[in-house]
Design an enzyme around this catalytic site. Structure first.
Site, mmCIF file in Angstrom:
data_model
loop_
_atom_site.group_PDB
_atom_site.id
_atom_site.type_symbol
_atom_site.label_atom_id
_atom_site.label_comp_id
_atom_site.label_asym_id
_atom_site.label_seq_id
_atom_site.Cartn_x
_atom_site.Cartn_y
_atom_site.Cartn_z
ATOM 1 N N LYS A 10 0.834 -1.217 0.000
ATOM 2 C CA LYS A 10 0.000 0.000 0.000
ATOM 3 C C LYS A 10 0.860 1.255 0.000
ATOM 4 O O LYS A 10 0.478 2.269 -0.586
ATOM 5 C CB LYS A 10 -0.963 -0.004 1.187
ATOM 6 N N LYS A 30 -4.055 -11.099 -7.041
ATOM 7 C CA LYS A 30 -5.353 -11.457 -6.443
ATOM 8 C C LYS A 30 -6.446 -10.523 -6.937
ATOM 9 O O LYS A 30 -6.175 -9.360 -7.264
ATOM 10 C CB LYS A 30 -5.273 -11.480 -4.908
ATOM 11 N N LYS A 59 -10.596 -5.268 -4.833
ATOM 12 C CA LYS A 59 -11.573 -4.226 -5.099
ATOM 13 C C LYS A 59 -10.913 -2.914 -5.482
ATOM 14 O O LYS A 59 -11.568 -2.021 -5.992
ATOM 15 C CB LYS A 59 -12.572 -4.064 -3.962
HETATM 16 P P1 ATP Z 1 -8.083 -3.981 -1.283
HETATM 17 O O1 ATP Z 1 -7.891 -4.468 -2.649
HETATM 18 O O2 ATP Z 1 -8.730 -2.629 -1.210
HETATM 19 O O3 ATP Z 1 -6.875 -4.110 -0.410
HETATM 20 P P2 ATP Z 1 -9.410 -6.405 -0.719
HETATM 21 O O4 ATP Z 1 -10.244 -6.728 -1.908
HETATM 22 O O5 ATP Z 1 -8.165 -7.157 -0.527
HETATM 23 O O6 ATP Z 1 -9.167 -4.870 -0.632
HETATM 24 P P3 ATP Z 1 -10.169 -6.506 2.041
HETATM 25 O O7 ATP Z 1 -11.152 -5.579 2.635
HETATM 26 O O8 ATP Z 1 -8.740 -6.287 2.348
HETATM 27 O O9 ATP Z 1 -10.374 -6.587 0.496
HETATM 28 O O10 ATP Z 1 -10.546 -7.990 2.410
HETATM 29 C C1 ATP Z 1 -11.751 -8.433 2.950
HETATM 30 C C2 ATP Z 1 -11.683 -9.937 3.093
HETATM 31 O O11 ATP Z 1 -11.734 -10.551 1.812
HETATM 32 C C3 ATP Z 1 -10.412 -10.457 3.763
HETATM 33 O O12 ATP Z 1 -10.724 -11.504 4.653
HETATM 34 C C4 ATP Z 1 -9.590 -10.957 2.617
HETATM 35 O O13 ATP Z 1 -8.713 -11.983 3.010
HETATM 36 C C5 ATP Z 1 -10.653 -11.458 1.668
HETATM 37 N N1 ATP Z 1 -10.205 -11.360 0.278
HETATM 38 C C6 ATP Z 1 -9.897 -10.234 -0.380
HETATM 39 N N2 ATP Z 1 -9.549 -10.494 -1.658
HETATM 40 C C7 ATP Z 1 -9.651 -11.836 -1.800
HETATM 41 C C8 ATP Z 1 -9.426 -12.737 -2.887
HETATM 42 N N3 ATP Z 1 -9.036 -12.306 -4.068
HETATM 43 N N4 ATP Z 1 -9.626 -14.053 -2.677
HETATM 44 C C9 ATP Z 1 -10.040 -14.512 -1.486
HETATM 45 N N5 ATP Z 1 -10.258 -13.723 -0.423
HETATM 46 C C10 ATP Z 1 -10.083 -12.407 -0.562
#
Ligand code: ATP
Ligand code: LTN
Length: 334
Positions: A115, A197, A200
Site C-alpha cells: 500500500k 489477487k 476491489k
Molecule cells: P483492497 O484491494 O482494497 O486491499 P481487498 O479486496 O483485498 O481490498 P479486504 O477488505 O482487504 O479486500 O478484504 C476483505 C476480506 O476478503 C479479507 O478476509 C480478505 O482476506 C478477503 N479477500 C480479499 N480479496 C480476496 C481474494 N481475491 N480471494 C479470497 N479472499 C479475498
C-alpha cells in the site's frame, strides 16, 4: 467463550466495491460457520481512512457493506453486525497495543509495503500501524477464531504475537486467536492477470467480478478472462487462469476440481467460461435481490444497527476496562 460458545470476529473494509474474491474468500465462509460461534462482524471503516476517502462515498459504502453482510445470509438478530467507528474501544485498545508493538514488526508487513508503494504520496502513520488496529479489533472481543483470506495471515500472526507479549507481562488477559481459512476460494485471482489477487482496488474493472455486476456483465467478464493456449480444462499450476476459473466454479457449485475436469473433458474454453459465468450469476442474483429488499427497509436496518452497536460496546468495554487496569490507568470513579 461467550454464553458457552467460542467467539468469532471478522471485518471488511468499506473501500471500493466488494468483489467475488471478498465473497468467496470471506463472506461466504462467515455465513457457513456463523451458527457455531458467538459472532462479531464489523464494517471496519476506521481502517478505510488509512487511504484518502471521499467522505460521502465512504459513508455510502459502509452502509452498503453492512447491508451486504445481511444480504449474504448473516442474521443480524444472531450476529453482531456493526460499524467499527461506533465502538470507541477499538481506537482505545489500539493505542495501548501500539505501545506493545515494535516498529520492526510493522516494517515487515507486506500489505504495508504494497500500500505504501501504491500510495507513495500518503504514507501516513495510520497505514503503518493499521495491523495494530486490526489486533485491537480481534482482541477486544476475546476472539477465538478469525475467518480471513490467506492474505491476512501475516496480520493474524502479529495479533497473536502482541497478545502473547501482553499476556506474558500482565497474565492471561487476552484469548489467543486462531485464523480460519476456508477450503475453497481462499485466494481468487484477477480474471485479467491470474498472478494477481482479485482486488476491489484494481484499476481494471474487467479483472474483478463485483457483487453488484448484472448477469450480462458477469458473463462478458468471464468470456474475456485470460487463459492459455493449452485448450483443456485442467487443474494445474501451469494453467493459472483456468485453475482460477475452476476454483471459482467449485466454490459456486460445490463440485471438486476433479469433477470439473471430467465435466469439461474434451470441451473448449468457451463452454467452460460460459458455465463459470452462469454458476456465478446463480450465486449472486439471490444476494442482489435480498440486498435490494433490505435497502428499502431503512427503519429495520437502523434499529438493528443501534441494538448491535450497544452489544459490541458492552463486550468491548469489558475487555478494555480489564486492560486499562492492568497497564495502570487510574480507576474510574462511579
Ligand atoms: P483492497 O484491494 O482494497 O486491499 P481487498 O479486496 O483485498 O481490498 P479486504 O477488505 O482487504 O479486500 O478484504 C476483505 C476480506 O476478503 C479479507 O478476509 C480478505 O482476506 C478477503 N479477500 C480479499 N480479496 C480476496 C481474494 N481475491 N480471494 C479470497 N479472499 C479475498
Ligand atoms: N485487514 C483486513 C480487514 C480487517 C480485519 C480485522 C479482518 C480489519 N480488522 C479484524 C479480520 C479481523 C483486510 O484488509 N482484509
Amino acid at each position: 467463550m461467550l454464553d458457552g460458545k467460542k467467539v468469532l470476529f471478522s471485518g471488511m473494509q468499506a473501500t471500493g466495491n466488494l468483489t467475488l474474491g471478498n465473497y468467496l474468500g470471506a463472506l461466504k465462509n462467515w455465513v457457513s460457520i456463523a451458527e457455531e460461534y458467538e459472532t462479531f462482524y464489523s464494517v471496519v471503516d476506521m481502517h478505510s481512512i488509512t487511504v484518502r476517502q471521499d467522505p460521502a462515498e465512504l459513508r455510502r459504502r459502509a452502509r452498503t457493506l453492512l447491508t451486504l453482510y445481511i444480504a449474504a445470509g448473516l442474521d443480524p438478530e444472531k450476529n453482531c453486525i456493526y460499524y467499527q467507528s461506533h465502538v470507541s474501544g477499538h481506537a482505545e485498545l489500539a493505542w495501548i497495543l501500539n505501545c506493545f508493538t515494535y516498529m520492526g514488526e510493522l516494517n515487515r508487513m507486506t500489505q504495508f509495503k504494497d500500500k505504501a508503494a501504491k500510495h507513495a504520496d500518503n504514507i501516513n502513520a495510520g497505514l503503518f500501524t493499521y495491523p495494530v488496529l486490526m489486533a485491537a479489533d480481534i482482541l477486544l472481543y476475546q476472539s477465538d477464531v478469525v475467518p480471513v483470506g490467506i492474505d491476512q495471515m501475516q496480520h493474524l500472526e502479529l495479533t497473536r504475537d502482541i497478545a502473547q507479549r501482553f499476556n506474558g507481562i500482565y497474565g492471561d488477559v487476552f484469548t489467543i486467536p486462531e485464523a480460519y481459512i476456508g477450503k475453497v476460494g481462499a485466494k481468487i485471482m484477477s480474471l485479467q492477470d491470474p498472478a494477481k489477487k482479485m482486488s476491489k482496488s484494481d484499476e481494471n474493472p474487467n479483472g474483478s467480478i463485483y457483487l453488484m455486476d448484472d448477469p450480462d456483465t458477469i458473463v462478458r467478464k468471464f468470456k474475456r478472462a485470460v487463459t492459455d493456449s493449452e485448450g483443456c480444462v485442467r487443474y494445474s499450476q501451469e494453467q493459472p487462469g483456468i485453475r482460477n476459473l475452476i476454483d471459482i466454479y467449485c466454490a459456486c457449485t460445490g463440485k471438486t476440481p476433479a469433477e470439473t475436469e471430467r465435466e469439461f473433458d474434451g470441451r473448449g474454453y468457451g463452454d467452460f467460461k460460459m458455465a463459470v459465468g452462469e454458476a456465478v450469476v446463480s450465486v449472486l442474483k439471490p444476494l442482489q435481490d435480498r440486498f435490494a429488499d433490505l435497502s428499502k427497509n431503512k427503519d429495520y436496518l437502523d434499529g438493528m444497527i443501534r441494538a448491535n452497536t450497544e452489544k459490541a460496546q458492552y463486550y468491548s468495554n469489558k475487555t478494555l476496562r480489564k486492560v486499562q487496569k492492568k497497564v495502570g490507568f487510574p480507576e474510574r470513579i462511579r
